[in-house]
Design an enzyme around this catalytic site. Structure first.
Site: not given
Length: 282
Positions: A51, A109
């Protein structure tokens, strides 16, 4: 928050049923938005190296008046660091970036099975937990075969599995898989994303009208009643408060059936990211 506001995981952690998602929230505006969320009662803050905002989250934590131990700070290991040594270094670098001594929760992730290093990455997570860098370890977007392989090869069951979950893609089968293994399901993109407008669904609005709630609040309650921890992104203080205001009503079995019936299967994914095909590097 009372006990009804928390889930307990297989490693003894207590996690708020609703966390703050931070994807696309960055910079000075991101710090102010995250501080607003903290003031509104959020304690689980979910970020990721991918991010590009871990520094922002760390800055918001430092600026808040809340003690560090009151937070559940969660981040995620990127695909570029699935090799064991790289994973250990990435976890350390993320902590330095955020100005933290440890993560409360840390996830892989994506499994990236084409790279076939997710078992190695999981072993690094197991060891990082032993080193004191992480309190609770989990995964994200892992399917049944990925879960079973890491459990079989390391003997360690993830505490959580964060997966795509919204009315157009309810992922019920994978939630059941998680539950069978004692893994808490976390849901990402609860309101859809970009081309998928979940909050405009008439069924959700109709259900919400019965309880004086919004479509977003109905979705959050739907997750809670399915034992799913929801990571909900919101930069607006008003929406942040509304997203936490979901503990004063319950859905009927008929309500839940109507929401479940909205599922579109694979075509319902927000960005078509199937865990066996999606390459995080693209």
């Amino acid at each position: 928050m009372t006990m009804e506001h928390y889930f307990e995981t297989n490693d003894g952690s207590r996690l708020p049923k609703i966390g703050l998602g931070t994807v696309y929230i960055k910079g000075a505006k991101g710090v102010q938005s995250t501080l607003s969320a903290i003031q509104n009662g959020y304690r689980l803050i979910d970020t990721s190296t991918n991010y590009n905002n871990e520094g922002m989250v760390g800055e918001a934590i430092r600026r808040s008046s809340i003690p560090r131990e009151a937070f559940i700070i969660s981040s995620k290991l990127p695909g570029e660091a699935h090799a064991y040594d790289k994973a250990i270094m990435m976890i350390q670098e993320s902590l330095y970036r955020m100005g933290l001594d440890y993560f409360d929760k840390y996830l892989i992730h994506w499994p990236l099975p084409k790279q076939d290093k997710y078992v190695e990455a999981w072993q690094a997570m197991v060891d990082a937990q032993k080193f004191g860098l992480i309190k609770s370890i989990g995964v994200s977007n892992f399917l049944e075969e990925h879960l079973d392989r890491i459990i079989e090869e390391t003997g360690v069951v993830p505490a959580t599995n964060q997966i795509e979950r919204h009315p157009y893609f309810n992922n019920k089968e994978l939630i059941a898989v998680n539950k069978e293994r004692g893994i808490l399901t976390e849901g990402w993109s609860p309101f859809g994303r970009d081309k998928v407008d979940v909050l405009g669904i008439d069924v959700l609005k109709e259900i919400g009208e019965k309880y004086g709630k919004s479509a977003a609040q109905v979705v959050l309650r739907w997750n809670i009643e399915n034992d799913v921890l929801t990571v909900a992104k919101s930069a607006s203080p008003e929406n942040q408060r509304a997203n936490l205001d979901v503990f004063d009503f319950s859905l009927t079995p008929e309500d839940i059936e109507r929401i479940d019936a909205l599922d579109k299967g694979e075509p319902g994914r927000v960005e078509g990211q199937h865990p066996n095909e999606y390459e995080e590097f693209d």
